[in-house]
Design an enzyme around this catalytic site. Structure first.
Site, mmCIF file in Angstrom:
data_model
loop_
_atom_site.group_PDB
_atom_site.id
_atom_site.type_symbol
_atom_site.label_atom_id
_atom_site.label_comp_id
_atom_site.label_asym_id
_atom_site.label_seq_id
_atom_site.Cartn_x
_atom_site.Cartn_y
_atom_site.Cartn_z
ATOM 1 C CG ASN A 1 -1.812 -1.135 1.053
ATOM 2 O OD1 ASN A 1 -3.134 -0.869 0.582
ATOM 3 N ND2 ASN A 1 -1.591 -2.067 1.676
ATOM 4 C CD GLU B 1 14.113 -7.900 19.693
ATOM 5 O OE1 GLU B 1 14.446 -9.177 19.374
ATOM 6 O OE2 GLU B 1 13.739 -7.607 20.710
ATOM 7 C CB CYS C 1 13.893 -12.168 21.402
ATOM 8 S SG CYS C 1 14.190 -10.622 22.353
#
Length: 541
Positions: A279, A292, A326
């Site tokens: 878009n 991240e 993470c």
């Protein structure tokens, strides 16, 4: 006021230990009981007002006591998303013209509120809602969030003071404008500090924000919003919508989208990027995309590594907060001499000594994984491994959701370094070990640095300095946060700016000026004090 203000010099918030008999332990335990004893309406906050959402109800529970409901939130409707976007746009005019000193004061006050009266509240809410121990909640919900707020103010001042040189008769200046549009901040379940930093960092730089926390972090997010309001945040600057983001396209497709600040799965971030790309012609500007995402984080040990230090790093790196970082260790490469010489026994002994349970019991090392979806992902892996000739469960490999979503800390020895255990992210307390022949160290670091699609964190353990140098060069692009003789988790704001590349994100380094520069759109200003009065140039004679 005619003054160039200097912000307070930030220092990292001291970490409380919550040892038996300490006043902070007693205070936190009282707050835990208070928070667990009530059910809250976890509402949206749009344009300075709390609103009960109109969408489907979502129960927010304790992962380690999944029948215990902490509160209820609702899936924000398309109309409510539109209201949040409209509120951000309406607030933009005044907020972009608010002096930096006044913006900074709000976030510095928020840091003081968290350091003081809200410390137990945010820590307790994070413990109950995200199943973190007191130690893990303290370094997250209190210390790291405080550090983000204080250090970001200092980084912002440093950035604003970066100004160009000027030639004789000229004055060159840089106007560090906010983005031309609003920022969409989408935050994960696992860190309250991230949930607080992603909307506040752009807001500090003069942007207005639509913030969508994870439903499984909504309990603590509710109190983060309360802190910001008490600190003096004006209406509409940060608008919090709730739920899973079913109608997030309302914000994603808005022509005034200026940027996205995201932490979460690689798959979700790629979806956001694809949506913006598809878009792109519909936006007034090119949206900034800061993300991240996932990690397949490693330790590679050289034969010269200290056995005990390595063992502790493996256990803490893989099993703190149930591996739901993470940055958590999930693949380890060890030489045969160490593995057979006592490392295996040391790691197994510590792993089997770990207790996961109710985080209100301070004797526990950890809690539960976040929800049933995560639990099912881990049990499916354990089912696959039962008939896998290339992977052996050394310890763990069991799970029980009768009371909470408990997955036992699991150590797996795999004989194929290309096995899924060394490639795929599971986001749980699972560590895969590959045992290599001592002479193959250089081949192992080369293979390990390229096999996984991620590049977030990694570590090398060695006492041989030449081996450290070779590994550091070979792994230069394999991790955005790289550790030598330390576990690959625990980055500290102002000390180790955090972020990775490849499938791990855009590496814009939360906790540094490098992240803040993404939320400004510089304007170069040239003022000529003595404009020329002759159109001809000297070479024309």
């Amino acid at each position: 006021m005619d003054a160039l203000f200097t912000v307070p010099t930030p220092e990292n918030e001291p970490v409380n230990g919550y040892a038996p008999g300490s006043p902070e332990r007693e205070s936190l335990q009282k707050k835990l009981a208070e928070l667990a004893g009530t059910q809250l309406e976890l509402d949206l906050h749009v344009s300075g007002e709390w609103r009960r959402g109109a969408g489907e109800e979502i129960q927010v529970v304790q992962p380690h006591r999944r029948a215990h409901v902490l509160g209820t939130t609702r899936e924000a409707t398309a109309a409510e998303w539109a209201d949040a976007v409209a509120a951000a746009k309406a607030a933009r005019h005044d907020w972009t013209r608010t002096d930096f000193a006044d913006r900074a004061a709000i976030f510095l006050r928020a840091a003081e509120l968290i350091s003081g009266p809200y410390r137990d509240v945010l820590n307790g809410a994070t413990m109950l809602g995200q199943s973190k121990t007191a130690a893990q909640a303290e370094i997250d919900a209190a210390c790291e969030l405080i550090d983000f707020l204080r250090f970001n103010v200092s980084f912002a001042e440093w950035l604003y003071r970066r100004q160009p040189n000027s030639s004789k008769g000229l004055w060159n200046r840089t106007d560090h404008r906010p983005l031309d549009g609003f920022v969409l901040a989408i935050t994960p379940f696992n860190f309250t500090a991230i949930a607080g930093n992603l909307p506040t960092a752009p807001a500090l730089m003069g942007n207005t924000v639509v913030w969508k926390p994870s439903p499984t972090q909504q309990f603590a997010a509710h109190f983060v919003m309360k802190v910001l309001l008490e600190a003096g945040l004006p209406p509409g600057v940060i608008n919090m919508v709730t739920g899973y983001g079913e109608h997030s396209e309302t914000a994603l497709l808005d022509p005034d989208l200026g940027g996205i600040h995201f932490t979460g799965s690689t798959r979700t971030f790629q979806h956001l990027w694809q949506t913006v790309g598809a878009n792109i012609a519909g936006y007034r500007t090119y949206p900034r995309l800061v993300g991240e995402t996932g990690g397949k984080d490693f330790i590679i040990a050289h034969p010269s590594a200290d056995l005990q230090q390595l063992a502790v790093a493996m256990v803490r790196g893989a099993y703190e907060y149930q591996g739901q970082k993470c940055s958590a260790l999930s693949r380890t490469y060890v030489p045969a001499s160490l593995w057979r010489g006592g490392l295996k026994d040391a790691v197994v002994g510590m792993t089997e000594d770990i207790s996961y349970g109710d985080v209100a019991d301070f004797d526990n090392f950890g809690g539960a994984v976040i929800d049933g979806r995560s639990f099912a992902k881990h049990t499916a892996l354990f089912d696959r491994l039962r008939d896998d000739p290339k992977a052996t469960v050394v310890t763990g490999g069991t799970a029980d959701d009768s009371e909470g979503f408990f997955v036992q800390p699991t150590l797996i020895e795999a004989t194929d370094p290309e096995h899924e255990m060394f490639v795929d992210e599971y986001f749980g307390p699972i560590n895969a070990v590959y045992v290599y022949e001592d002479a193959d160290f250089d081949a192992v670091i080369a293979q390990a640095g390229e096999i996984a699609p991620y590049a977030l964190t990694g570590a090398v353990f060695a006492t041989d300095r030449a081996a450290i140098a070779r590994a550091s060069e070979a792994l230069r692009f394999a991790a955005g946060n790289y550790y030598i003789n330390d576990k690959p988790t625990g980055a500290v704001v102002g000390q180790q700016p955090f972020g990775g590349a490849r499938g791990s994100g855009t590496n814009d380094k939360a906790g540094s000026w490098q992240n803040l520069v993404r939320w400004v759109s510089p304007r170069s200003i040239k003022e000529n004090f003595v404009p020329p009065t002759e159109y001809r140039y000297p070479h024309q004679g």
